[in-house]
Scaffold this motif. Structure first.
Motif, short mmCIF file in Angstrom:
data_model
loop_
_atom_site.label_atom_id
_atom_site.label_comp_id
_atom_site.label_asym_id
_atom_site.label_seq_id
_atom_site.Cartn_x
_atom_site.Cartn_y
_atom_site.Cartn_z
N VAL A 253 -72.37 43.77 -60.16
CA VAL A 253 -73.56 43.58 -60.95
C VAL A 253 -73.22 44.38 -62.21
N SER A 254 -73.26 43.81 -63.60
CA SER A 254 -72.75 44.17 -64.78
C SER A 254 -73.87 44.77 -65.47
N ASN A 255 -75.10 44.35 -65.17
CA ASN A 255 -76.16 44.94 -66.04
C ASN A 255 -77.48 44.89 -65.04
N VAL A 256 -78.54 45.74 -65.42
CA VAL A 256 -79.68 45.48 -64.83
C VAL A 256 -80.50 44.09 -64.64
N SER A 257 -80.50 43.38 -65.74
CA SER A 257 -80.98 42.08 -65.87
C SER A 257 -80.40 41.06 -64.71
N GLU A 258 -78.94 41.16 -64.59
CA GLU A 258 -78.04 40.60 -63.67
C GLU A 258 -78.75 41.05 -62.07
N GLY A 259 -78.82 42.32 -62.05
CA GLY A 259 -78.99 42.84 -60.81
C GLY A 259 -80.49 42.45 -60.24
N THR A 260 -81.41 42.11 -61.36
CA THR A 260 -82.70 41.99 -60.69
C THR A 260 -82.89 40.55 -60.42
N SER A 261 -81.95 39.41 -61.07
CA SER A 261 -81.74 38.10 -60.81
C SER A 261 -81.13 37.92 -59.57
N LYS A 262 -80.21 38.48 -58.89
CA LYS A 262 -79.68 38.52 -57.76
C LYS A 262 -80.72 39.04 -56.73
N ILE A 263 -81.21 40.12 -56.94
CA ILE A 263 -82.45 40.53 -56.18
C ILE A 263 -83.47 39.54 -55.90
N GLU A 264 -84.05 39.09 -56.76
CA GLU A 264 -85.00 38.11 -56.78
C GLU A 264 -84.48 36.77 -55.75
N GLU A 265 -83.43 36.37 -55.96
CA GLU A 265 -82.77 35.27 -55.25
C GLU A 265 -82.69 35.60 -53.70
N THR A 266 -82.25 36.67 -53.36
CA THR A 266 -82.10 37.15 -52.12
C THR A 266 -83.66 37.39 -51.31
N LEU A 267 -84.50 37.80 -52.13
CA LEU A 267 -85.74 38.33 -51.34
C LEU A 267 -86.41 37.06 -51.04
N GLN A 268 -86.18 36.02 -51.70
CA GLN A 268 -86.79 34.64 -51.51
C GLN A 268 -86.41 33.82 -50.35
N THR A 269 -85.25 34.24 -50.00
CA THR A 269 -84.62 33.60 -48.81
C THR A 269 -84.40 34.40 -47.53
N ARG A 270 -84.49 35.57 -47.48
CA ARG A 270 -84.38 36.56 -46.46
C ARG A 270 -85.64 37.27 -45.87
N LYS A 271 -85.78 37.50 -44.53
CA LYS A 271 -86.97 38.22 -44.11
C LYS A 271 -86.39 39.85 -44.14
N VAL A 272 -86.89 40.64 -44.96
CA VAL A 272 -86.32 41.76 -45.09
C VAL A 272 -87.69 42.96 -45.13
N LEU A 273 -87.14 44.01 -44.66
CA LEU A 273 -88.07 45.23 -44.97
C LEU A 273 -87.49 46.17 -46.07
N ILE A 274 -88.28 46.53 -46.91
CA ILE A 274 -87.57 47.42 -48.03
C ILE A 274 -88.55 48.61 -48.09
N ILE A 275 -88.23 49.65 -48.40
CA ILE A 275 -89.04 50.79 -48.51
C ILE A 275 -88.52 51.48 -49.85
N LEU A 276 -89.39 51.27 -50.89
CA LEU A 276 -89.26 52.08 -52.40
C LEU A 276 -89.90 53.17 -52.40
N ASP A 277 -89.29 54.49 -52.13
CA ASP A 277 -89.82 55.80 -52.25
C ASP A 277 -89.83 56.42 -53.44
N ASP A 278 -91.22 56.85 -53.86
CA ASP A 278 -91.39 57.88 -54.99
C ASP A 278 -91.06 56.98 -56.27
N ILE A 279 -91.81 55.74 -56.30
CA ILE A 279 -91.71 54.89 -57.65
C ILE A 279 -92.65 55.70 -58.57
N VAL A 280 -91.90 55.57 -60.02
CA VAL A 280 -92.77 56.58 -60.93
C VAL A 280 -93.15 55.37 -62.04
N GLU A 281 -92.27 54.73 -62.48
CA GLU A 281 -92.49 53.81 -63.74
C GLU A 281 -92.35 52.49 -63.33
#
Length: 308
Positions: A235-263
């Protein structure tokens, strides 16, 4: 561990690559071993040091993979698995004791719960083997404090929500001031429920680690590594990373913990805006009580430690 001349450059090679990509340490012998000879010392060492070694001695497990092999032939030592004692100087190892030991071992292996492939997709079968090993070894448990009194009770409502396969919302926010136990509870819930999902990821201390843009990119790579099961995520930049994450989250049954979100930009980069698989669950811990505004139209379950 792998040793097979017949499948070395086909099925075995593909399975080996899939295990390595999933982050599972795998030993493969690259040298020939004479038929009937003792295992080489390096192979013995690899077996004894593996996490799956000798289930009866260390309460670990053995997963037989029957590739183009009938387990009944293995159990009954018939067809290509038929073995008998032999006479002659060149057959010194084919003694009655050795043959009895080999037969007993084959029977024991065939009696274990294994995976069998006679026909069908090798790709799907390999994915099943990797998933079975990964779930059994349980690599991704996060560290928690020992002897936490009342932690199960505090997590009951979250566990109930995780078990709901048709929830009205896929996101849960655990909000509260620092030191209230949000991360500890999230760790317990994660360890207790991750096996119910295809893939899982726990990103801890996001607010502390997110200082520069490249830090956010690093969090994306960690998340993608967990939910794609790849070791070399490019992944070369944040925008590309977000795109790949979005694609995966729509097709896989996942459990994700995002700890200490600030912004808000942390959520946007790590989850995107295209939604998730209907059975996926996202848990967010944060000190921010205005997190509702960040999600817009996305339904959000609110869990407040003060009331638990």
């Amino acid at each position: 561990m792998f040793r097979s001349e017949d499948t070395r450059h086909s099925f075995t090679d593909h399975l080996y690559k899939a295990l390595v990509q999933a982050g599972i340490s795998t030993f493969r012998d690259n040298d020939e071993i004479d038929r009937g000879q003792d295992l080489k010392p390096e192979i013995e060492k690899a077996i004894t040091e593996s996490r799956a070694y000798q289930r009866r001695n260390f309460n670990n497990f053995v997963l037989p993979v029957f590739y183009q092999v009938d387990p009944l032939d293995v159990r009954n030592q018939q067809q290509s698995f038929a073995i008998e004692t032999k006479d002659g100087a060149e057959c010194s190892i084919w003694t009655k004791d050795n043959v009895s030991t080999w037969k007993a071992s084959l029977t024991e292996v065939a009696d274990l719960s294994g995976l069998v492939l006679f026909s069908g997709s090798e790709t799907d079968f390999i994915a099943k083997v990797v998933d079975t090993i990964d779930c059994t070894l349980d690599w991704k448990l996060v560290s928690t404090l020992a002897h936490l009194i009342g932690i199960e009770t505090r997590g009951e409502s979250i566990t109930s929500w995780l078990n709901d396969e048709q929830p009205s919302e896929n996101f849960l926010a655990n909000c509260g001031m620092g030191g209230g136990g949000k991360t500890t509870l999230a760790q317990h819930v994660y360890n207790s429920n991750k096996h119910k999902f295809e893939l899982s990821s726990f990103l801890q201390d996001i607010g502390r680690d997110h200082r520069q843009p490249h830090d956010l990119l690093g969090l994306q790579k960690q998340l993608l590594t967990d939910i794609i099961r790849g070791k070399n995520i490019r992944v070369s930049n944040v925008s590309e990373g977000t795109s790949k994450i979005e694609e995966t989250l729509q097709t896989r049954k996942v459990l994700i913990i995002l700890d200490d979100i600030v912004e808000n930009d942390e959520l946007a980069a790590l989850l995107g805006k295209k939604g998730v698989h209907t059975q996926s669950k996202i848990i967010i811990t944060t000190r921010r009580l205005d997190i509702y505004a960040w999600f817009g139209s996305i339904l959000l379950e609110f869990y407040n430690l003060v009331n638990h």
